[in-house]
Design a protein around this motif. Sequence first.
Motif, PDB file in Angstrom:
ATOM      1  N   UNK A 179      27.189  -9.923  14.588  1.00  0.00           N
ATOM      2  CA  UNK A 179      28.466  -9.897  15.283  1.00  0.00           C
ATOM      3  C   UNK A 179      28.291 -10.584  16.636  1.00  0.00           C
ATOM      4  N   UNK A 180      29.125 -11.584  16.911  1.00  0.00           N
ATOM      5  CA  UNK A 180      29.022 -12.348  18.145  1.00  0.00           C
ATOM      6  C   UNK A 180      30.348 -12.312  18.887  1.00  0.00           C
ATOM      7  N   UNK A 181      30.259 -12.285  20.205  1.00  0.00           N
ATOM      8  CA  UNK A 181      31.444 -12.332  21.056  1.00  0.00           C
ATOM      9  C   UNK A 181      31.908 -13.782  21.146  1.00  0.00           C
ATOM     10  N   UNK A 182      33.211 -14.009  20.948  1.00  0.00           N
ATOM     11  CA  UNK A 182      33.778 -15.356  20.983  1.00  0.00           C
ATOM     12  C   UNK A 182      34.956 -15.377  21.950  1.00  0.00           C
ATOM     13  N   UNK A 183      35.416 -16.578  22.280  1.00  0.00           N
ATOM     14  CA  UNK A 183      36.590 -16.713  23.142  1.00  0.00           C
ATOM     15  C   UNK A 183      37.849 -16.391  22.334  1.00  0.00           C
ATOM     16  N   UNK A 184      38.944 -16.161  23.032  1.00  0.00           N
ATOM     17  CA  UNK A 184      40.204 -15.888  22.361  1.00  0.00           C
ATOM     18  C   UNK A 184      40.661 -17.067  21.516  1.00  0.00           C
ATOM     19  N   UNK A 185      40.421 -18.286  22.001  1.00  0.00           N
ATOM     20  CA  UNK A 185      40.798 -19.488  21.257  1.00  0.00           C
ATOM     21  C   UNK A 185      40.028 -19.566  19.943  1.00  0.00           C
ATOM     22  N   UNK A 186      38.690 -19.370  20.006  1.00  0.00           N
ATOM     23  CA  UNK A 186      37.876 -19.390  18.786  1.00  0.00           C
ATOM     24  C   UNK A 186      38.310 -18.283  17.833  1.00  0.00           C
ATOM     25  N   UNK A 187      38.589 -17.113  18.375  1.00  0.00           N
ATOM     26  CA  UNK A 187      38.999 -15.967  17.564  1.00  0.00           C
ATOM     27  C   UNK A 187      40.253 -16.305  16.763  1.00  0.00           C
ATOM     28  N   UNK A 188      41.196 -16.973  17.430  1.00  0.00           N
ATOM     29  CA  UNK A 188      42.441 -17.329  16.764  1.00  0.00           C
ATOM     30  C   UNK A 188      42.277 -18.406  15.714  1.00  0.00           C
ATOM     31  N   UNK A 189      41.269 -19.249  15.850  1.00  0.00           N
ATOM     32  CA  UNK A 189      41.073 -20.346  14.912  1.00  0.00           C
ATOM     33  C   UNK A 189      40.240 -19.949  13.688  1.00  0.00           C
ATOM     34  N   UNK A 190      39.542 -18.821  13.785  1.00  0.00           N
ATOM     35  CA  UNK A 190      38.712 -18.374  12.666  1.00  0.00           C
ATOM     36  C   UNK A 190      39.476 -17.380  11.807  1.00  0.00           C
ATOM     37  N   UNK A 191      39.241 -17.449  10.505  1.00  0.00           N
ATOM     38  CA  UNK A 191      39.850 -16.511   9.566  1.00  0.00           C
ATOM     39  C   UNK A 191      38.763 -15.914   8.691  1.00  0.00           C
ATOM     40  N   UNK A 192      38.964 -14.658   8.298  1.00  0.00           N
ATOM     41  CA  UNK A 192      38.016 -14.016   7.396  1.00  0.00           C
ATOM     42  C   UNK A 192      37.932 -14.840   6.117  1.00  0.00           C
ATOM     43  N   UNK A 193      36.706 -15.101   5.670  1.00  0.00           N
ATOM     44  CA  UNK A 193      36.489 -15.895   4.476  1.00  0.00           C
ATOM     45  C   UNK A 193      36.138 -17.346   4.780  1.00  0.00           C
ATOM     46  N   UNK A 194      36.328 -17.788   6.042  1.00  0.00           N
ATOM     47  CA  UNK A 194      35.937 -19.155   6.405  1.00  0.00           C
ATOM     48  C   UNK A 194      34.440 -19.339   6.181  1.00  0.00           C
ATOM     49  N   UNK A 195      34.053 -20.499   5.660  1.00  0.00           N
ATOM     50  CA  UNK A 195      32.654 -20.831   5.418  1.00  0.00           C
ATOM     51  C   UNK A 195      32.335 -22.077   6.226  1.00  0.00           C
TER      52      UNK A 195
END
Length: 121
Positions: A86-102
């Motif tokens: 588990x890594x801390x990310x920025x809000x922008x990165x958080x919004x661009x990532x979706x569960x299941x992304x590879x």
Amino acid sequence: MYDPFFMEPSFASLFIGLIFIFIVSVIIFNVARGVKEYTKNEQSPRLSVPAEVKAKRTKVRSAGQNHHSSTSYYVTFEFSSGDRSELKVSGKEFGQLAEGDVGILTFQGTRYVEFERQIVE
């Protein structure tokens, strides 16, 4: 001139002194912990490995009376070995990532660097 207020410590002055020492100790502890984590991350190799986004979560902290809050964003990545991180990310990165992304996760110690999404066909 003798002033007993300044010569004999009262319970209130001892209590205030202890509170002050406690607050300063907490600040020093948190700064030392941050420096230790930064140093450890700087000494860690930068790794780029295949990973999948497994979970996302937020942590909201409220600062009391003035209604100020801050949000921290976390993403859990799973590696091909089955290990998770588990890594801390920025809000922008958080919004661009979706569960299941590879894709390819790049990180250094506990520091998130980037995630390059790959198209799965």
